[in-house]
Design an enzyme around this catalytic site. Structure first.
Site, PDB file in Angstrom:
ATOM      1  N   GLU A  96      -7.006 -12.522  -8.996  1.00 45.59           N
ATOM      2  CA  GLU A  96      -7.404 -12.457  -7.593  1.00 45.59           C
ATOM      3  C   GLU A  96      -8.525 -11.449  -7.363  1.00 45.59           C
ATOM      4  O   GLU A  96      -8.566 -10.394  -7.987  1.00 45.59           O
ATOM      5  CB  GLU A  96      -6.193 -12.044  -6.740  1.00 45.59           C
ATOM      6  CG  GLU A  96      -5.203 -13.165  -6.594  1.00 45.59           C
ATOM      7  CD  GLU A  96      -3.828 -12.660  -6.239  1.00 45.59           C
ATOM      8  OE1 GLU A  96      -3.311 -11.793  -6.962  1.00 45.59           O
ATOM      9  OE2 GLU A  96      -3.274 -13.133  -5.247  1.00 45.59           O
ATOM     10  N   CYS A 129     -12.850  -6.214  -3.764  1.00 48.32           N
ATOM     11  CA  CYS A 129     -11.773  -5.597  -4.533  1.00 48.32           C
ATOM     12  C   CYS A 129     -11.571  -6.419  -5.811  1.00 48.32           C
ATOM     13  O   CYS A 129     -11.313  -7.611  -5.764  1.00 48.32           O
ATOM     14  CB  CYS A 129     -10.499  -5.571  -3.688  1.00 48.32           C
ATOM     15  SG  CYS A 129      -9.102  -4.854  -4.551  1.00 48.32           S
ATOM     16  N   CYS A 136      -0.079  -6.645 -14.421  1.00 47.96           N
ATOM     17  CA  CYS A 136      -0.151  -5.204 -14.703  1.00 47.96           C
ATOM     18  C   CYS A 136       1.122  -4.772 -15.424  1.00 47.96           C
ATOM     19  O   CYS A 136       2.202  -5.273 -15.141  1.00 47.96           O
ATOM     20  CB  CYS A 136      -0.303  -4.413 -13.418  1.00 47.96           C
ATOM     21  SG  CYS A 136      -0.593  -2.653 -13.709  1.00 47.96           S
ATOM     22  N   CYS A 140       4.847  -0.172 -11.154  1.00 50.61           N
ATOM     23  CA  CYS A 140       5.152   0.612  -9.958  1.00 50.61           C
ATOM     24  C   CYS A 140       6.105  -0.203  -9.082  1.00 50.61           C
ATOM     25  O   CYS A 140       5.929  -1.410  -8.923  1.00 50.61           O
ATOM     26  CB  CYS A 140       3.871   0.924  -9.194  1.00 50.61           C
ATOM     27  SG  CYS A 140       2.679   1.815 -10.196  1.00 50.61           S
ATOM     28  N   CYS A 143       4.860  -2.411  -5.921  1.00 51.89           N
ATOM     29  CA  CYS A 143       3.657  -3.240  -6.084  1.00 51.89           C
ATOM     30  C   CYS A 143       4.011  -4.642  -6.564  1.00 51.89           C
ATOM     31  O   CYS A 143       4.710  -4.818  -7.551  1.00 51.89           O
ATOM     32  CB  CYS A 143       2.720  -2.565  -7.079  1.00 51.89           C
ATOM     33  SG  CYS A 143       1.254  -3.544  -7.460  1.00 51.89           S
ATOM     34  N   CYS A 359      -3.485  -4.266  -0.350  1.00 53.35           N
ATOM     35  CA  CYS A 359      -3.128  -3.458  -1.520  1.00 53.35           C
ATOM     36  C   CYS A 359      -1.716  -3.766  -1.976  1.00 53.35           C
ATOM     37  O   CYS A 359      -0.787  -3.780  -1.172  1.00 53.35           O
ATOM     38  CB  CYS A 359      -3.156  -1.972  -1.188  1.00 53.35           C
ATOM     39  SG  CYS A 359      -4.739  -1.344  -0.751  1.00 53.35           S
TER      40      CYS A 359
HETATM   41  N1  SAH Z   1      -3.650  -0.093 -10.809  1.00 53.87           N
HETATM   42  C1  SAH Z   1      -4.490   0.766 -10.081  1.00 53.87           C
HETATM   43  C2  SAH Z   1      -5.388   0.032  -9.132  1.00 53.87           C
HETATM   44  C3  SAH Z   1      -4.791  -1.118  -8.348  1.00 53.87           C
HETATM   45  S1  SAH Z   1      -3.600  -0.755  -7.115  1.00 53.87           S
HETATM   46  C4  SAH Z   1      -3.692   1.795  -9.338  1.00 53.87           C
HETATM   47  O1  SAH Z   1      -2.489   1.638  -9.210  1.00 53.87           O
HETATM   48  O2  SAH Z   1      -4.277   2.767  -8.896  1.00 53.87           O
HETATM   49  C5  SAH Z   1      -4.517  -0.193  -5.729  1.00 53.87           C
HETATM   50  C6  SAH Z   1      -3.716   0.665  -4.749  1.00 53.87           C
HETATM   51  O3  SAH Z   1      -2.732  -0.100  -4.065  1.00 53.87           O
HETATM   52  C7  SAH Z   1      -2.960   1.795  -5.429  1.00 53.87           C
HETATM   53  O4  SAH Z   1      -3.296   3.022  -4.850  1.00 53.87           O
HETATM   54  C8  SAH Z   1      -1.507   1.467  -5.176  1.00 53.87           C
HETATM   55  O5  SAH Z   1      -0.753   2.639  -5.078  1.00 53.87           O
HETATM   56  C9  SAH Z   1      -1.573   0.677  -3.890  1.00 53.87           C
HETATM   57  N2  SAH Z   1      -0.431  -0.196  -3.666  1.00 53.87           N
HETATM   58  C10 SAH Z   1       0.281  -0.855  -4.595  1.00 53.87           C
HETATM   59  N3  SAH Z   1       1.274  -1.573  -4.011  1.00 53.87           N
HETATM   60  C11 SAH Z   1       1.161  -1.362  -2.682  1.00 53.87           C
HETATM   61  C12 SAH Z   1       1.878  -1.853  -1.545  1.00 53.87           C
HETATM   62  N4  SAH Z   1       2.898  -2.704  -1.672  1.00 53.87           N
HETATM   63  N5  SAH Z   1       1.501  -1.434  -0.324  1.00 53.87           N
HETATM   64  C13 SAH Z   1       0.436  -0.598  -0.183  1.00 53.87           C
HETATM   65  N6  SAH Z   1      -0.282  -0.125  -1.206  1.00 53.87           N
HETATM   66  C14 SAH Z   1       0.075  -0.492  -2.455  1.00 53.87           C
HETATM   67 FE1  SF4 Z   2      -0.299  -1.710 -11.652  1.00 56.35          FE
HETATM   68 FE2  SF4 Z   2       0.333  -2.102  -9.108  1.00 56.35          FE
HETATM   69 FE3  SF4 Z   2       0.979   0.190 -10.289  1.00 56.35          FE
HETATM   70 FE4  SF4 Z   2      -1.583  -0.337  -9.760  1.00 56.35          FE
HETATM   71  S1  SF4 Z   2       0.048  -0.037  -8.245  1.00 56.35           S
HETATM   72  S2  SF4 Z   2      -0.731   0.479 -11.666  1.00 56.35           S
HETATM   73  S3  SF4 Z   2      -1.606  -2.559 -10.059  1.00 56.35           S
HETATM   74  S4  SF4 Z   2       1.777  -1.848 -10.838  1.00 56.35           S
END
Ligand code: SAH
Ligand code: SF4
Length: 373
Positions: A96, A129, A136, A140, A143, A359
């Protein structure tokens, strides 16, 4: 390069193109012509590179070479103008990429160049973006991308290709339109470091997007942050903090067990920032988990003395995500604690939530009404 079977030209740098050109006994300057055609002119088919002799174009074609521009498989258009693209690669996998017109996701106070209406209409400003992996591995808890697991790394050509496909889709003229890139799509860019940096170089020198308009976000891969600091050409750095102490951070980001907050902050304290550059810390607010004023005070303490700003993101909800979005007043209180401590702190407005483009929502969701292609 991944292997010698690759016949897609996108992703090759000038050096590699020079080798290719030499292997066909063509003069060196053909490499520059190819490079310009691929990246600056963003051509989609080799046959269209009119600067190259027709016979050689055909020869390359017969040898299986192609541009390798990924295909736009689907577009989901949000009520706020955001477009989420599903972009497909030659092996059938897809990723995406998100187009966000005007602004970069809502940093308050960043609307410095609002001109009169005429200028605004003509002057396109957008943020793309970009994904760096399919899925990934970092896992987290908040996410949606994590739910995919990691399928594979994207090649440099695929990273650049996403951007070219989207720029072409909007017929963007980079000379007059301002495009920002955020490497915040699917994946952890610093777990695909070589390809990511190769893509950055092609974007800066080939496509012509200045590094100052690019930001990469990492979940905190400490050794790569160190490498990144010594790159001659690099985007700005954002770090996903998401917890104010190890206990909380570990709960929401298991990677904190490998590189804890102390290790992370230690490498960031010696990170060589450029003139006027700041680090960005992203903090996803999860109700009753990491969003109290006490958490905010801890964050302020952690960041003391760093040239940094904070972006607060209220959780973007999604199916299978076990956290809850905090109420607006809690977000504002959290922000106030940081601002009072002298840390510039912005609340990011979610973009494209209705189409799962915001995000943390990138998970190739397709069970929505498709508006294209
Ligand atoms: N993997 C990298 C970049 C992609 S995520 C990273 O984690 O930094 C981009 C941003 O989206 C990150 O700061 C992450 O903390 C945030 N993010 C992930 N899941 C989210 C959610 N459900 N709601 C809001 N922000 C989220
Ligand atoms: Fe991966 Fe999502 Fe964590 Fe970013 S926030 S490192 S995309 S699992």
């Amino acid at each position: 390069m991944d292997n010698n079977k690759q016949r897609e030209l996108l992703g090759l740098g000038l050096q590699q193109l020079t080798e290719l050109v030499a292997s066909y006994d063509q003069p060196d300057y053909r490499a520059k012509q190819l490079y310009e055609a691929l990246y600056r002119q963003r051509i989609a088919v080799l046959e269209d590179v009119s600067t190259l002799p027709k016979a050689w174009r055909s020869e390359l074609g017969r040898a299986g070479f192609e541009v390798g521009l990924p295909q736009i498989e689907k577009r989901f258009v949000s009520s706020d103008g955001t477009v989420r693209y599903l972009i497909g690669f030659s092996d059938g996998q897809s990723v995406e990429t998100v187009w966000m017109p005007e602004g970069d996701g809502g940093e308050a106070g960043d609307g410095s160049d609002a001109g009169d209406e005429e200028t605004v209409r003509k002057f396109q400003r957008a943020t793309i973006c970009v994904s760096s992996q399919i899925g990934c591995a970092v896992n987290c808890r908040f996410c949606m991308t994590a739910l995919l697991g990691v399928q594979r790394n994207l090649t440099a050509g695929e990273i650049v290709g996403q951007i070219l496909a989207v720029l072409n889709d909007h017929d963007v003229k980079l000379e007059s339109e301002r495009i920002n890139l955020v490497f915040m799509g699917q994946g952890e860019p610093f777990l695909n470091y070589e390809n990511f940096m190769q893509a950055v170089n092609l974007l800066v020198h080939g496509v012509g997007i200045p590094e100052s308009r690019m930001t990469v976000s990492t979940s905190g891969i400490v050794p790569r942050i160190e490498d990144f600091g010594s790159e001659p050409v690099r985007p700005k750095l954002a770090i996903s903090l998401n917890g104010s102490n190890d206990e909380v951070r570990e709960r929401v980001m298991p990677i904190n067990r490998k590189w804890d907050i102390a290790k992370l902050l230690s490498v960031l304290r010696s990170f060589p920032l450029r003139n006027r550059e700041r680090l960005t810390f992203e903090y996803v607010l999860l109700a009753e988990v990491n969003d109290s004023e006490r958490n905010a005070a801890e964050v302020a303490e952690l960041l003391r003395g760093l040239r940094a700003k904070v972006n607060l993101i209220a959780l973007n909800p999604g199916p299978e995500i076990a956290f809850v979005m905090p109420a607006e007043n809690r977000v504002l209180r959290f922000q106030k604690v940081l601002v009072d401590a002298g840390i510039p702190t912005f609340v990011r407005r979610p973009r494209g939530r209705d189409i799962y483009a915001a995000c943390g929502q990138l998970k190739r969701t397709t069970e929505l009404v498709s508006l294209g292609p």
